[in-house]
Design a protein around this motif. Structure first.
Motif, PDB file in Angstrom:
ATOM      1  N   SER A 161      48.099 -11.892 105.922  1.00 24.36           N
ATOM      2  CA  SER A 161      48.769 -12.120 104.651  1.00 24.36           C
ATOM      3  C   SER A 161      48.323 -11.101 103.603  1.00 24.36           C
ATOM      4  O   SER A 161      47.177 -10.642 103.606  1.00 24.36           O
ATOM      5  N   ILE A 219      48.452 -11.988 100.449  1.00 25.16           N
ATOM      6  CA  ILE A 219      48.132 -12.851  99.307  1.00 25.16           C
ATOM      7  C   ILE A 219      46.625 -12.965  99.145  1.00 25.16           C
ATOM      8  O   ILE A 219      45.902 -13.288 100.095  1.00 25.16           O
ATOM      9  N   TYR A 237      46.497 -17.021  92.865  1.00 23.55           N
ATOM     10  CA  TYR A 237      46.845 -16.352  94.114  1.00 23.55           C
ATOM     11  C   TYR A 237      48.140 -15.569  93.931  1.00 23.55           C
ATOM     12  O   TYR A 237      49.100 -16.047  93.330  1.00 23.55           O
ATOM     13  N   PRO A 266      47.441 -20.297  98.346  1.00 18.68           N
ATOM     14  CA  PRO A 266      48.536 -19.558  98.982  1.00 18.68           C
ATOM     15  C   PRO A 266      49.641 -20.514  99.431  1.00 18.68           C
ATOM     16  O   PRO A 266      49.379 -21.576  99.997  1.00 18.68           O
ATOM     17  N   THR A 322      53.893 -18.852  95.476  1.00 15.77           N
ATOM     18  CA  THR A 322      52.938 -17.789  95.205  1.00 15.77           C
ATOM     19  C   THR A 322      53.768 -16.543  94.940  1.00 15.77           C
ATOM     20  O   THR A 322      54.683 -16.233  95.701  1.00 15.77           O
TER      21      THR A 322
END
Length: 380
Positions: free
Chosen positions: A31, A33, A47, A192, A204
């Motif tokens: 990810s 994020i 996030y 997230p 997010t």
């Protein structure tokens, strides 16, 4: 009528600065994020998926030494430059340019409330002048369907014979305006995002720029190329921000795409859905896909990798879908754990090899807008 193909493509994101690098990380369920702690953006850590400024600066220096461009402009120019270079297409009067974005250079208003850079037409002019396009760019700013709608519009231009090739580029950045706006809706997740999950609590946010060439030429296409079989866009006029509780707009847009493609639900191998992880959006999609008898089709959301990238989301997620078809792989819907919907959906929990030929991409956004498109793998 001419056929339209999605060809060369690029992605500029926190996961990487080209499509193949980004898709490889998605395949490995990585990810983009992370926790962000920037008081200039938000008053507390949150996030998000943010492109590192230093990396963006270094990459852009390879393209131009001019430091007068905004953050978003640099992202868009990098994405567009990759596709123009790869396609080797001469930018004549038969080549169009579509820009998809929701907010554009909205951050320019933070220091200058009368900044002309905030005008979307000004942003598209920057792209036109930098590369020397011979046609006037079209700006599409229709909430979060903008990116997918850009592809749909390019297809229609090809079919009408207006252009032989259309570059579709889209992007949005994370700014104080965007963060404060979604926070005022109480729509931002404390962790997230978890699309379709029982304990999801909101979106997010993320930033990305992406570009794809839509062309009438079938020759010399890259391996991940797809044909656009059908599309549809409908507005349910339900609410300024909330989706239809019955999924009416999404249902009708998918039905339109299916009708044009002359397909049934049995022909769809997987669905790349919108999946924002808000309570209302995910529920609306579950209702709509059950009404369409598509609840059994493998489905994912890419928001767990990029965050919600607003006007660019449908574009970047379509590009990942192209690579998914080419690799015959269903990518996991990252963040999903326990289903939290009133209707069943076949969420892709793990990245899995699977023969793929056709996929459906859907997007939904504020103001009741919904867009769907169906793509088929091109056999070389």
């Amino acid at each position: 009528m001419k056929k339209a193909y999605l060809s060369y493509n690029s992605i500029i994101s926190n996961l990487g600065f080209d499509s193949k690098e980004v898709v490889e990380k998605i395949k490995n369920e990585v990810s983009g994020i992370h926790i962000e702690n920037d008081p200039q953006l938000f008053n507390e850590p949150c996030y998000a998926s943010v492109i590192p400024s230093e990396k963006l600066h270094l990459e852009f220096q390879k393209l131009s030494s001019d430091n007068g461009y905004s953050r978003l402009e640099k992202m868009l120019l990098l994405a567009l430059s990759q596709v123009i270079s790869s396609s080797k297409i001469s930018l004549n009067s038969r080549v169009g340019l579509i820009l998809s974005t929701t907010k554009g250079n909205i951050d320019s208003l933070e220091n200058d409330s009368e900044s002309k850079s905030a005008y979307l037409s000004q942003l598209s002019s920057v792209l036109k002048i930098f590369f020397g396009f011979n046609t006037e760019p079209l700006v599409l700013s229709n909430a979060c369907v903008s990116g997918l709608l850009g592809i749909v519009t390019a297809k229609r231009f090809i079919e009408q014979g207006r252009y032989d090739h259309v570059f579709v580029v889209g992007g949005d950045i994370i700014s104080e305006f965007v963060l404060s706006g979604f926070n005022s809706f109480q729509a931002m997740s404390k962790f997230p995002c978890k699309p379709y999950s029982k304990h999801r609590d909101g979106i997010t946010l993320g930033e990305v720029a992406a570009c794809v060439l839509v062309t009438s030429e079938r020759e010399n296409l890259p391996n991940e190329a797809v044909q656009i079989l059908g599309e549809g866009s409908r507005n349910d006029a339900n609410h300024i921000s909330g989706p239809s509780r019955t999924g009416e707009g999404l249902v009708r847009s998918v039905q339109s795409a299916m009708s044009e493609a002359n397909l049934t639900e049995k022909d769809i191998d997987y669905i790349s859905a919108h999946g924002t992880a808000t309570a209302f959006n995910d529920e609306m999609e579950a209702i709509a896909f059950n009404r369409l008898e598509m609840e059994h089709i493998p489905l994912n959301s890419f928001k767990g990798y990029f965050g919600h990238t607003l006007g660019a989301s449908g574009l970047v997620e379509t590009i990942v879908g192209m690579h998914s078809l080419q690799q015959n792989t269903c990518f996991a819907s990252l963040g999903f754990d326990e289903i939290g919907l009133s209707k069943p959906l076949n969420i892709i929990e793990k990245t899995t090899p699977k023969p793929l030929t056709v996929f459906l991409k859907t997007s939904s956004g504020f103001g009741g807008c919904n867009t769907a498109a169906i793509f088929q793998k091109v056999t070389q």
